[in-house]
Design a protein around this motif. Structure first.
Motif, PDB file in Angstrom:
ATOM      1  N   ASP A   1       9.284   3.803  -5.925  1.00  0.00           N
ATOM      2  CA  ASP A   1       9.866   2.603  -5.502  1.00  0.00           C
ATOM      3  C   ASP A   1       9.964   3.098  -4.025  1.00  0.00           C
ATOM      4  N   LYS A   2      10.127   4.351  -3.533  1.00  0.00           N
ATOM      5  CA  LYS A   2      10.334   4.539  -2.095  1.00  0.00           C
ATOM      6  C   LYS A   2       8.793   4.769  -1.369  1.00  0.00           C
ATOM      7  N   ILE A   3       7.887   5.006  -2.017  1.00  0.00           N
ATOM      8  CA  ILE A   3       6.673   5.386  -1.444  1.00  0.00           C
ATOM      9  C   ILE A   3       5.808   4.085  -1.404  1.00  0.00           C
ATOM     10  N   VAL A   4       5.597   3.350  -2.368  1.00  0.00           N
ATOM     11  CA  VAL A   4       4.370   2.169  -2.539  1.00  0.00           C
ATOM     12  C   VAL A   4       4.970   1.332  -1.455  1.00  0.00           C
ATOM     13  N   ALA A   5       4.244   0.824  -0.573  1.00  0.00           N
ATOM     14  CA  ALA A   5       4.473   0.197   0.437  1.00  0.00           C
ATOM     15  C   ALA A   5       4.410  -1.479   0.245  1.00  0.00           C
ATOM     16  N   ARG A   6       3.437  -1.768  -0.373  1.00  0.00           N
ATOM     17  CA  ARG A   6       3.427  -3.309  -0.651  1.00  0.00           C
ATOM     18  C   ARG A   6       4.541  -3.623  -1.446  1.00  0.00           C
ATOM     19  N   GLU A   7       5.126  -4.678  -0.795  1.00  0.00           N
ATOM     20  CA  GLU A   7       6.380  -5.422  -1.882  1.00  0.00           C
ATOM     21  C   GLU A   7       6.047  -5.784  -3.135  1.00  0.00           C
ATOM     22  N   ASP A   8       4.825  -6.575  -3.057  1.00  0.00           N
ATOM     23  CA  ASP A   8       4.540  -7.070  -4.696  1.00  0.00           C
ATOM     24  C   ASP A   8       3.504  -6.439  -5.418  1.00  0.00           C
ATOM     25  N   ALA A   9       3.593  -5.090  -5.028  1.00  0.00           N
ATOM     26  CA  ALA A   9       2.699  -3.896  -5.905  1.00  0.00           C
ATOM     27  C   ALA A   9       3.029  -3.901  -7.020  1.00  0.00           C
TER      28      ALA A   9
END
Length: 295
Positions: free
Chosen positions: A109-117
């Motif tokens: 949740d903290k690392i993955v940048a794309r909000e809609d990933a």
């Protein structure tokens, strides 16, 4: 094979049997794959596991040499968790432990940048809602549950939680069916989903038959293969799944339903404690060689 146009980069957390298999099928679908392991040594072992599987497919004629090389070229295995930051879909495939999986989702949740990933779990039995609530974006969390061996078996369970967005469900289903060419089935967010809720009591019953001396593992397996046309007997299947994994799934099912048929037999608990885990340890209900074949 085609994938949703916004899904090109795949992340896989874990490179055990399931994680390596997921990485392989994604790479063979022409997707860019980053696999994350806990250490450089584990990453190297994961790379070897994927290579061995692709080499096996090459020898059996399922793929050509170019596809084997191209698939390997699409996979990067690393111990750097930040390498997952730009992924469109991240699939968690670590050991079947709720606390460890929850921690992974909190970190993703903290690392993955794309909000809609899409943040997906390959869990066999843990309710998706428990994992989703470890994030600030539960609407993006879903279960995408593959079956072992991933490159061979054609089924994937799609498991949305109560909060999973309808667009995430549609994209996940399209990814599985159009890109990976596997059959997606929709399951409710209940421990065990469809397949394991039916399969695990059967496997546990077979273990109880061995435990009580009703029949040997060999005779039980022969009965189900020759008498019921099953491709593999229940004890051999338990060894393939891994007895520790089977025990973890059974515990999740029992915690959810409190039904005696999901209770772990003492024999299974003793075998897990003795690290007699099946094919991956060389001994379970049967003995195995270094290549995983029966001895």
């Amino acid at each position: 094979m085609t994938s949703p146009p916004d899904i090109r980069g795949i992340g896989v957390v874990g490179s055990g049997l399931m994680g390596a298999g997921i990485a392989e099928v994604c790479a063979r679908a022409h997707l860019d794959v980053v696999v994350r392991e806990v250490s450089p040594e584990a990453a190297a072992a994961g790379r070897r596991r994927i290579t061995v599987s692709l080499d096996r497919a090459l020898r059996s004629g399922k793929i050509g040499e170019k596809e084997r090389d191209d698939s390997l070229g699409r996979i990067r295995v690393t111990s750097d968790l930040d390498a997952l930051a730009d992924r469109d879909v991240v699939i968690e495939a670590i050991v079947e432990d709720e606390h460890l999986k929850t921690a992974v989702f909190g970190t993703l949740d903290k690392i993955v940048a794309r909000e809609d990933a899409i943040l997906a779990s390959n869990t066999s039995s843990i309710p998706i809602m428990k994992l989703a609530m470890a994030t600030t974006r539960p609407q993006q969390v879903i279960g995408i549950h593959f079956f072992n061996p991933v490159p061979v078996l054609g089924l994937v369970e799609i498991v949305p939680s109560l909060l999973t967005g309808t667009h995430v469900i549609a994209r996940s289903t399209e990814f599985v069916q159009d890109a990976l060419r596997k059959q997606a089935v929709r399951a409710q967010d209940r421990a065990g989903f469809i397949v394991n809720a039916l399969l695990v009591p059967y496997l546990l019953s077979a273990i109880r038959m061995v435990e009580t001396g009703t029949a040997t593992a060999e005779d039980i397996d022969a009965g189900m293969v020759l008498g019921c046309a099953h491709p593999m007997g229940p004890l051999r299947l338990a060894d393939l799944i891994g007895l520790d994994t089977l025990g973890a799934i059974a515990s999740s099912l029992y915690a959810e339903y409190k039904e005696p048929l999901y209770a772990t037999p003492p024999l299974l608990m003793r075998m897990i404690e003795a690290r007699l885990l099946g094919r991956k340890s060389g001994r379970g209900f049967y003995l195995y060689d270094n290549e995983g074949g029966r001895r």
